[in-house]
Design a protein around this motif. Structure first.
Motif, PDB file in Angstrom:
ATOM      1  N   VAL A  85     -32.226 -12.796 -58.419  1.00 61.18           N
ATOM      2  CA  VAL A  85     -31.006 -12.707 -58.040  1.00 61.18           C
ATOM      3  C   VAL A  85     -30.674 -12.697 -56.454  1.00 61.18           C
ATOM      4  CG1 VAL A  85     -28.665 -11.651 -58.641  1.00 61.18           C
ATOM      5  CG2 VAL A  85     -30.535 -11.726 -60.198  1.00 61.18           C
ATOM      6  N   ASN A  86     -31.201 -12.146 -55.740  1.00 60.02           N
ATOM      7  CA  ASN A  86     -31.072 -11.734 -54.426  1.00 60.02           C
ATOM      8  C   ASN A  86     -30.934 -13.322 -53.512  1.00 60.02           C
ATOM      9  OD1 ASN A  86     -30.830  -9.018 -54.207  1.00 60.02           O
ATOM     10  ND2 ASN A  86     -33.310  -8.703 -54.228  1.00 60.02           N
ATOM     11  N   ILE A  87     -31.894 -14.025 -54.299  1.00 60.30           N
ATOM     12  CA  ILE A  87     -31.979 -15.495 -53.519  1.00 60.30           C
ATOM     13  C   ILE A  87     -30.859 -16.256 -54.032  1.00 60.30           C
ATOM     14  CG2 ILE A  87     -33.484 -17.662 -53.619  1.00 60.30           C
ATOM     15  CD1 ILE A  87     -36.085 -15.944 -53.672  1.00 60.30           C
ATOM     16  N   ILE A  88     -30.618 -16.094 -55.140  1.00 61.85           N
ATOM     17  CA  ILE A  88     -29.642 -16.840 -55.649  1.00 61.85           C
ATOM     18  C   ILE A  88     -28.144 -16.294 -55.255  1.00 61.85           C
ATOM     19  CG2 ILE A  88     -28.097 -17.337 -57.868  1.00 61.85           C
ATOM     20  CD1 ILE A  88     -30.536 -17.127 -59.624  1.00 61.85           C
ATOM     21  N   GLY A  89     -27.947 -15.048 -54.847  1.00 58.49           N
ATOM     22  CA  GLY A  89     -26.815 -14.774 -54.275  1.00 58.49           C
ATOM     23  C   GLY A  89     -26.788 -14.821 -52.826  1.00 58.49           C
ATOM     24  N   ASN A  90     -27.810 -15.548 -52.313  1.00 59.78           N
ATOM     25  CA  ASN A  90     -27.679 -15.863 -50.790  1.00 59.78           C
ATOM     26  C   ASN A  90     -28.275 -17.183 -50.299  1.00 59.78           C
ATOM     27  OD1 ASN A  90     -27.429 -15.640 -48.008  1.00 59.78           O
ATOM     28  ND2 ASN A  90     -29.294 -14.453 -47.626  1.00 59.78           N
ATOM     29  N   HIS A  91     -27.392 -17.967 -50.628  1.00 53.76           N
ATOM     30  CA  HIS A  91     -27.717 -19.627 -50.598  1.00 53.76           C
ATOM     31  C   HIS A  91     -26.639 -20.269 -49.399  1.00 53.76           C
ATOM     32  CE1 HIS A  91     -24.416 -20.213 -53.341  1.00 53.76           C
ATOM     33  NE2 HIS A  91     -24.657 -19.575 -53.987  1.00 53.76           N
ATOM     34  N   GLY A  92     -26.598 -19.331 -48.378  1.00 52.57           N
ATOM     35  CA  GLY A  92     -25.635 -20.068 -47.227  1.00 52.57           C
ATOM     36  C   GLY A  92     -24.234 -20.492 -47.576  1.00 52.57           C
ATOM     37  N   SER A  93     -24.005 -21.668 -47.364  1.00 51.19           N
ATOM     38  CA  SER A  93     -22.549 -22.065 -47.666  1.00 51.19           C
ATOM     39  C   SER A  93     -22.707 -23.094 -48.569  1.00 51.19           C
ATOM     40  CB  SER A  93     -21.859 -22.780 -46.515  1.00 51.19           C
ATOM     41  OG  SER A  93     -21.817 -21.872 -45.352  1.00 51.19           O
ATOM     42  N   ALA A  94     -23.901 -23.411 -49.143  1.00 52.20           N
ATOM     43  CA  ALA A  94     -24.264 -24.462 -50.058  1.00 52.20           C
ATOM     44  C   ALA A  94     -23.608 -24.377 -51.520  1.00 52.20           C
ATOM     45  CB  ALA A  94     -25.618 -24.730 -50.429  1.00 52.20           C
ATOM     46  N   LYS A  95     -23.384 -25.257 -52.260  1.00 54.50           N
ATOM     47  CA  LYS A  95     -22.806 -24.919 -53.698  1.00 54.50           C
ATOM     48  C   LYS A  95     -24.238 -24.989 -54.620  1.00 54.50           C
ATOM     49  CE  LYS A  95     -18.190 -27.058 -53.380  1.00 54.50           C
ATOM     50  NZ  LYS A  95     -17.316 -28.087 -53.972  1.00 54.50           N
ATOM     51  N   PHE A  96     -24.145 -23.960 -55.423  1.00 52.71           N
ATOM     52  CA  PHE A  96     -25.346 -23.756 -56.207  1.00 52.71           C
ATOM     53  C   PHE A  96     -24.852 -23.949 -57.728  1.00 52.71           C
ATOM     54  CE2 PHE A  96     -28.034 -21.119 -58.536  1.00 52.71           C
ATOM     55  CZ  PHE A  96     -29.415 -21.230 -57.601  1.00 52.71           C
ATOM     56  N   TYR A  97     -25.849 -24.816 -58.488  1.00 54.58           N
ATOM     57  CA  TYR A  97     -25.703 -24.998 -59.964  1.00 54.58           C
ATOM     58  C   TYR A  97     -26.941 -24.702 -60.555  1.00 54.58           C
ATOM     59  CZ  TYR A  97     -21.908 -27.656 -58.004  1.00 54.58           C
ATOM     60  OH  TYR A  97     -20.985 -28.064 -57.335  1.00 54.58           O
ATOM     61  N   PHE A 140     -24.545 -16.840 -61.495  1.00 53.99           N
ATOM     62  CA  PHE A 140     -23.239 -17.320 -61.363  1.00 53.99           C
ATOM     63  C   PHE A 140     -22.110 -16.012 -61.077  1.00 53.99           C
ATOM     64  CE2 PHE A 140     -18.865 -18.234 -62.743  1.00 53.99           C
ATOM     65  CZ  PHE A 140     -18.622 -19.360 -62.155  1.00 53.99           C
ATOM     66  N   VAL A 141     -22.406 -15.169 -61.929  1.00 56.84           N
ATOM     67  CA  VAL A 141     -21.403 -13.972 -61.625  1.00 56.84           C
ATOM     68  C   VAL A 141     -21.920 -13.276 -60.055  1.00 56.84           C
ATOM     69  CG1 VAL A 141     -21.236 -11.358 -62.427  1.00 56.84           C
ATOM     70  CG2 VAL A 141     -21.246 -13.419 -64.053  1.00 56.84           C
ATOM     71  N   THR A 142     -23.068 -13.123 -59.966  1.00 52.91           N
ATOM     72  CA  THR A 142     -23.412 -12.333 -58.894  1.00 52.91           C
ATOM     73  C   THR A 142     -23.063 -13.036 -57.489  1.00 52.91           C
ATOM     74  OG1 THR A 142     -25.478 -11.361 -59.933  1.00 52.91           O
ATOM     75  CG2 THR A 142     -25.512 -11.598 -57.616  1.00 52.91           C
ATOM     76  N   SER A 143     -23.254 -14.510 -57.681  1.00 53.89           N
ATOM     77  CA  SER A 143     -23.007 -15.219 -56.575  1.00 53.89           C
ATOM     78  C   SER A 143     -21.534 -15.265 -56.204  1.00 53.89           C
ATOM     79  CB  SER A 143     -23.560 -16.635 -56.788  1.00 53.89           C
ATOM     80  OG  SER A 143     -23.145 -17.614 -55.718  1.00 53.89           O
ATOM     81  N   ASN A 144     -20.643 -15.300 -57.321  1.00 49.98           N
ATOM     82  CA  ASN A 144     -19.233 -15.415 -56.912  1.00 49.98           C
ATOM     83  C   ASN A 144     -18.535 -13.979 -56.433  1.00 49.98           C
ATOM     84  OD1 ASN A 144     -17.747 -17.828 -57.654  1.00 49.98           O
ATOM     85  ND2 ASN A 144     -19.232 -17.909 -59.161  1.00 49.98           N
ATOM     86  N   VAL A 145     -19.359 -12.941 -57.017  1.00 54.86           N
ATOM     87  CA  VAL A 145     -18.869 -11.550 -56.627  1.00 54.86           C
ATOM     88  C   VAL A 145     -19.016 -11.468 -55.117  1.00 54.86           C
ATOM     89  CG1 VAL A 145     -19.258  -9.031 -56.858  1.00 54.86           C
ATOM     90  CG2 VAL A 145     -19.103 -10.284 -58.751  1.00 54.86           C
ATOM     91  N   LEU A 146     -20.327 -11.667 -54.712  1.00 52.84           N
ATOM     92  CA  LEU A 146     -20.716 -11.475 -53.171  1.00 52.84           C
ATOM     93  C   LEU A 146     -19.937 -12.667 -52.357  1.00 52.84           C
ATOM     94  CD1 LEU A 146     -24.643 -11.486 -53.375  1.00 52.84           C
ATOM     95  CD2 LEU A 146     -22.889  -9.685 -52.894  1.00 52.84           C
ATOM     96  N   LYS A 147     -19.653 -13.810 -52.786  1.00 52.94           N
ATOM     97  CA  LYS A 147     -18.704 -14.658 -52.115  1.00 52.94           C
ATOM     98  C   LYS A 147     -17.240 -13.984 -51.926  1.00 52.94           C
ATOM     99  CE  LYS A 147     -17.422 -19.411 -52.310  1.00 52.94           C
ATOM    100  NZ  LYS A 147     -17.398 -20.759 -53.229  1.00 52.94           N
ATOM    101  N   HIS A 148     -16.688 -13.535 -52.817  1.00 54.99           N
ATOM    102  CA  HIS A 148     -15.220 -13.395 -52.856  1.00 54.99           C
ATOM    103  C   HIS A 148     -15.181 -11.799 -52.269  1.00 54.99           C
ATOM    104  CE1 HIS A 148     -15.161 -16.879 -55.246  1.00 54.99           C
ATOM    105  NE2 HIS A 148     -13.994 -17.040 -54.743  1.00 54.99           N
ATOM    106  N   ILE A 149     -16.004 -11.225 -52.072  1.00 53.67           N
ATOM    107  CA  ILE A 149     -15.805  -9.595 -51.641  1.00 53.67           C
ATOM    108  C   ILE A 149     -14.885  -9.448 -50.396  1.00 53.67           C
ATOM    109  CG2 ILE A 149     -17.076  -7.548 -50.580  1.00 53.67           C
ATOM    110  CD1 ILE A 149     -19.043  -7.549 -52.774  1.00 53.67           C
ATOM    111  N   GLY A 150     -13.950  -8.694 -50.226  1.00 54.10           N
ATOM    112  CA  GLY A 150     -13.181  -8.712 -48.959  1.00 54.10           C
ATOM    113  C   GLY A 150     -12.120  -9.775 -48.939  1.00 54.10           C
TER     114      GLY A 150
END
Length: 222
Positions: free
Chosen positions: A42-54, A180-190
């Motif tokens: 999940v650490n890798i999935i949650g940190n994929h730069g600015s790319a869109k991830f599916y 999906f959940v982890t990626s979006n939580v990290l993306k929108h924090i703050g």
């Protein structure tokens, strides 16, 4: 130019995602896996730069991942027939090379294979500038406690990934949902109105019942 990375996850595992943290908004990642996959970091999935991830789960069959990935490659090529794009199959399987040769010879397309995202593409100066700008924006958007720079920031983000993962494990969700959940939580924090944004994303993706349950579980992290 957009670059599409098609990950044969059963073949390369988490190692194949190495380098994804440096991707830009022009990049797309499609991770193909079956339920036979033991774990996705999940650490890798949650940190994929600015790319869109599916994340795409396919049935368990002989060469199922290969067939679905190649089929989806054809779909992407058809969808982008009027625009210039690059395609990278991330796999150690040399059987993909014949497919790559076909597209390169018949349609003169930019199709290649790499064993990991890192090194699969050499970035232009403009892409490097976009990466640096994206990283600055990410740091400004984060507001998790007393996030420090450099090593302390990475530690905080990793801890948050682990905490979210542990919370979602209680719900026994799939790797796709967890990613999906982890990626979006990290993306929108703050970000402004982040709770409402994340709530709507979950409802739209998983429906009212499951979306609300997922939101309640991760709301405390926003």
């Amino acid at each position: 130019m957009k670059t599409y990375y098609l990950i044969d996850f059963e073949n390369v595992g988490n190692e194949g995602m190495n380098g994804c943290e440096s991707l830009t908004s022009n990049d797309r990642i499609y991770l193909f896996y079956t339920e036979n996959v033991k774990s996705i970091d999940v650490n890798i999935i949650g940190n994929h730069g600015s790319a869109k991830f599916y994340v795409l789960k396919v049935p368990v069959r002989k060469q199922s991942t290969d067939m679905h990935l190649v089929s989806f490659l054809g779909y992407l090529i058809g969808m982008n027939k009027d625009s210039e794009s690059k395609y990278v199959i991330v796999s150690k399987d040399t059987d993909y090379d014949n497919v790559i040769k076909f597209w390169k010879e018949k349609k003169k397309l930019s199709v290649s294979r790499a064993e990991k995202i890192a090194g699969a593409k050499k970035k232009s100066n403009n892409e490097k500038k976009a990466d640096n700008q994206g990283k600055k924006t990410d740091v400004q958007a984060q507001n998790i406690g007393d996030i420090k720079k450099d090593s302390s920031e990475k530690t905080t983000k990793s801890q948050l990934n682990n905490e979210i993962q542990q919370e979602l494990k209680k719900a026994k969700v799939s790797a796709e949902v967890m990613g999906f959940v982890t990626s979006n939580v990290l993306k929108h924090i703050g970000q402004k109105n982040n709770k409402n944004t994340v709530y709507r994303l979950f409802i739209d993706k998983y429906g009212q019942a499951q979306g609300l349950d997922l939101y309640k579980r991760i709301k405390k992290f926003l």
